[in-house]
Design a protein around this motif. Structure first.
Motif, PDB file in Angstrom:
ATOM      1  N   LEU A 234      -7.201  19.415  15.906  1.00  0.00           N
ATOM      2  CA  LEU A 234      -6.876  18.589  17.063  1.00  0.00           C
ATOM      3  C   LEU A 234      -7.745  18.998  18.247  1.00  0.00           C
ATOM      4  N   SER A 235      -8.365  18.010  18.886  1.00  0.00           N
ATOM      5  CA  SER A 235      -9.100  18.231  20.127  1.00  0.00           C
ATOM      6  C   SER A 235      -8.380  17.469  21.235  1.00  0.00           C
ATOM      7  N   VAL A 236      -8.158  18.131  22.363  1.00  0.00           N
ATOM      8  CA  VAL A 236      -7.503  17.491  23.509  1.00  0.00           C
ATOM      9  C   VAL A 236      -8.392  17.653  24.734  1.00  0.00           C
ATOM     10  N   HIS A 237      -8.441  16.600  25.554  1.00  0.00           N
ATOM     11  CA  HIS A 237      -9.261  16.627  26.759  1.00  0.00           C
ATOM     12  C   HIS A 237      -8.383  17.060  27.927  1.00  0.00           C
ATOM     13  N   LEU A 238      -8.616  18.271  28.391  1.00  0.00           N
ATOM     14  CA  LEU A 238      -7.787  18.863  29.430  1.00  0.00           C
ATOM     15  C   LEU A 238      -8.299  18.565  30.829  1.00  0.00           C
TER      16      LEU A 238
ATOM     17  N   VAL B 133      -1.395  21.225  31.386  1.00  0.00           N
ATOM     18  CA  VAL B 133      -0.025  21.743  31.326  1.00  0.00           C
ATOM     19  C   VAL B 133       0.716  21.150  30.131  1.00  0.00           C
ATOM     20  N   TYR B 134       0.606  19.847  29.951  1.00  0.00           N
ATOM     21  CA  TYR B 134       1.317  19.178  28.867  1.00  0.00           C
ATOM     22  C   TYR B 134       0.921  19.749  27.506  1.00  0.00           C
ATOM     23  N   TYR B 135      -0.382  19.764  27.224  1.00  0.00           N
ATOM     24  CA  TYR B 135      -0.828  20.206  25.902  1.00  0.00           C
ATOM     25  C   TYR B 135      -0.628  21.704  25.687  1.00  0.00           C
ATOM     26  N   ALA B 136      -0.720  22.496  26.724  1.00  0.00           N
ATOM     27  CA  ALA B 136      -0.503  23.946  26.580  1.00  0.00           C
ATOM     28  C   ALA B 136       0.892  24.236  26.048  1.00  0.00           C
ATOM     29  N   GLU B 137       1.853  23.380  26.376  1.00  0.00           N
ATOM     30  CA  GLU B 137       3.233  23.582  25.943  1.00  0.00           C
ATOM     31  C   GLU B 137       3.535  22.962  24.577  1.00  0.00           C
ATOM     32  N   ARG B 138       2.621  22.141  24.055  1.00  0.00           N
ATOM     33  CA  ARG B 138       2.937  21.394  22.841  1.00  0.00           C
ATOM     34  C   ARG B 138       1.969  21.572  21.683  1.00  0.00           C
ATOM     35  N   VAL B 139       0.840  22.183  21.931  1.00  0.00           N
ATOM     36  CA  VAL B 139      -0.162  22.344  20.871  1.00  0.00           C
ATOM     37  C   VAL B 139      -0.275  23.817  20.515  1.00  0.00           C
ATOM     38  N   HIS B 140       0.057  24.130  19.270  1.00  0.00           N
ATOM     39  CA  HIS B 140      -0.005  25.504  18.779  1.00  0.00           C
ATOM     40  C   HIS B 140      -1.461  25.953  18.672  1.00  0.00           C
ATOM     41  N   ASP B 141      -1.701  27.176  19.058  1.00  0.00           N
ATOM     42  CA  ASP B 141      -3.018  27.802  18.907  1.00  0.00           C
ATOM     43  C   ASP B 141      -4.096  27.065  19.694  1.00  0.00           C
ATOM     44  N   LEU B 142      -3.748  26.566  20.881  1.00  0.00           N
ATOM     45  CA  LEU B 142      -4.711  25.847  21.718  1.00  0.00           C
ATOM     46  C   LEU B 142      -5.706  26.828  22.321  1.00  0.00           C
ATOM     47  N   GLY B 143      -6.979  26.594  22.054  1.00  0.00           N
ATOM     48  CA  GLY B 143      -8.037  27.460  22.568  1.00  0.00           C
ATOM     49  C   GLY B 143      -8.423  27.092  23.996  1.00  0.00           C
ATOM     50  N   LYS B 144      -9.398  27.793  24.503  1.00  0.00           N
ATOM     51  CA  LYS B 144      -9.913  27.520  25.847  1.00  0.00           C
ATOM     52  C   LYS B 144     -10.767  26.270  25.817  1.00  0.00           C
ATOM     53  N   ARG B 145     -10.785  25.563  26.931  1.00  0.00           N
ATOM     54  CA  ARG B 145     -11.588  24.350  26.958  1.00  0.00           C
ATOM     55  C   ARG B 145     -13.070  24.669  27.080  1.00  0.00           C
ATOM     56  N   ASN B 146     -13.872  23.778  26.506  1.00  0.00           N
ATOM     57  CA  ASN B 146     -15.317  23.940  26.567  1.00  0.00           C
ATOM     58  C   ASN B 146     -15.850  23.338  27.874  1.00  0.00           C
ATOM     59  N   LEU B 147     -17.154  23.320  28.039  1.00  0.00           N
ATOM     60  CA  LEU B 147     -17.756  22.817  29.281  1.00  0.00           C
ATOM     61  C   LEU B 147     -17.478  21.337  29.520  1.00  0.00           C
ATOM     62  N   ASP B 148     -17.208  20.596  28.459  1.00  0.00           N
ATOM     63  CA  ASP B 148     -16.894  19.170  28.586  1.00  0.00           C
ATOM     64  C   ASP B 148     -15.412  18.908  28.814  1.00  0.00           C
ATOM     65  N   GLY B 149     -14.591  19.962  28.837  1.00  0.00           N
ATOM     66  CA  GLY B 149     -13.168  19.810  29.095  1.00  0.00           C
ATOM     67  C   GLY B 149     -12.292  19.693  27.866  1.00  0.00           C
TER      68      GLY B 149
END
Length: 99
Positions: free
Chosen positions: A51-55, A19-35
């Motif tokens: 930028l890589s974020v662990h969701l 939720v946090y990163y979805a609201e703050r990171v532009h052009d955030l893609g879908k998470r991969n199998l590792d999250g």
């Protein structure tokens, strides 16, 4: 939340990394199998989604393959909002977990 102390359960009261990163990171893609998901780093001019974020985890780790380094969600919020640790945690607790 008044006073200088943070509540003992503050980690349970912050938004989830997704939720946090979805609201703050532009052009955030879908998470991969590792999250991990990739998006544009807000800390530098970024046309490459460096930028890589662990969701999937609780701490919301992030890392930039550019010049920005990495850390956890609290550190990201500190840097993004220009706050010290306690102020960043208080701000995140006010945002709260998703309903």
């Amino acid at each position: 939340m008044s006073g200088a102390h943070l509540p003992a359960n503050w980690r349970n009261r912050v938004p989830t990394p997704a939720v946090y990163y979805a609201e703050r990171v532009h052009d955030l893609g879908k998470r991969n199998l590792d999250g991990w998901a990739q998006g544009a780093c807000p800390f530098h001019e970024d046309g490459n989604r460096s930028l890589s974020v662990h969701l999937a985890g609780e701490r919301g780790h992030w890392r930039c393959s550019g010049p920005c380094g990495g850390g956890d969600m609290v550190g990201f919020h500190m840097r993004l909002a220009g706050l010290d640790f306690k102020a960043a945690v208080r701000d995140l607790v006010r945002l709260g977990p998703p309903a």
